[in-house]
Write an enzyme that holds these catalytic residues in place. Structure first.
Site, short mmCIF file in Angstrom:
data_model
loop_
_atom_site.label_atom_id
_atom_site.label_comp_id
_atom_site.label_asym_id
_atom_site.label_seq_id
_atom_site.Cartn_x
_atom_site.Cartn_y
_atom_site.Cartn_z
N ASP A 88 -2.17 0.28 5.44
CA ASP A 88 -1.15 1.30 5.28
C ASP A 88 0.19 0.73 5.73
O ASP A 88 0.24 -0.13 6.61
CB ASP A 88 -1.47 2.56 6.11
CG ASP A 88 -0.61 3.73 5.70
OD1 ASP A 88 -0.89 4.33 4.64
OD2 ASP A 88 0.37 4.02 6.40
N GLN A 89 1.25 1.21 5.10
CA GLN A 89 2.59 0.75 5.44
C GLN A 89 3.53 1.94 5.62
O GLN A 89 3.54 2.86 4.80
CB GLN A 89 3.15 -0.17 4.35
CG GLN A 89 4.52 -0.75 4.69
CD GLN A 89 5.04 -1.65 3.58
OE1 GLN A 89 5.49 -1.16 2.55
NE2 GLN A 89 4.94 -2.96 3.76
#
Length: 218
Positions: A88-89
């Site tokens: 995830d970013q």
């Protein structure tokens, strides 16, 4: 959950690497899929069923780490014998999380907020194998400084690139590089969405050999 085989990337009948366990990317992101394909090992993809709503007062870093692990665990429950990658970013603007804009208007607002600023792209990755009990997570923080962009530059970039599925609206592997004045990172692919140096270390630790002899040389 439907699992889609990436036969076009590495056909199962021509497996170039020995993998004791199947590898699954717990993401439908085309950017992460393209990055993982660089490792030249067969893998499948599965969509994780995870609520990505930030918790109250949750920092961007904590949010990215929590969601990466949650995605890996969610897919690992469906495929307990597989080594599962979750990632995830979150774009971190002075502690404020900026996610995927989703449309042009929100992307304009994001880039207006970020112009002339240094933004930390918090990119987390987790690797889980439920059957073996393996679980690791790590985070690559990428410091990105944006140019002092004009409104016309922002609008022209968005119309050309349409990066509405990118955290912070900055597609650095494309025209988005023209928005930036500097990038600082110890894991070069992290900004695109998957820190491959960290990912390689974790899947090796989970038992998948990346540099085993090929069939031709065995």
């Amino acid at each position: 959950m439907t699992i889609a085989s990436l036969a076009s990337e590495t056909p199962r009948h021509e497996t170039p690497r020995h993998t004791p366990r199947p590898l699954v990317l717990g993401s439908t992101s085309r950017y992460r899929r393209e990055l993982l394909a660089r490792l030249q090992i067969p893998f499948d993809v599965a969509a994780p069923d995870v609520d990505e709503t930030p918790a109250p007062n949750e920092s961007p870093r904590a949010l990215a780490e929590r969601l990466a692990l949650a995605k890996a665990r969610a897919v690992a429950r469906q495929f307990p014998g597989a080594v599962v990658i979750g990632s995830d970013q979150v774009a971190d603007l002075h502690g404020e999380p900026l996610g995927k804009p989703g449309n042009h208007e929100r992307a304009v607002r994001q880039l207006q907020q970020m112009r002339g600023q240094t933004v930390v792209f918090q990119t987390a990755v987790a690797v889980v194998c439920q059957e073996s009990g393996f679980e690791q997570a790590d985070l690559a923080a990428v410091r990105v400084t944006f140019r002092d962009l004009t409104d016309d530059e922002i609008n022209n970039y968005l119309l050309a690139e349409q990066p509405y599925d990118c955290a912070g609206s900055a597609k650095s592997e494309g025209l988005g590089i023209a928005l930036l004045s500097s990038i600082e990172s110890d894991d070069p692919t992290a900004l695109v969405g998957l820190p491959l140096i960290r990912t390689c270390a974790m899947i090796r630790a989970a038992g998948i050999e990346l540099l085993a002899p090929t069939g031709a040389g065995a």
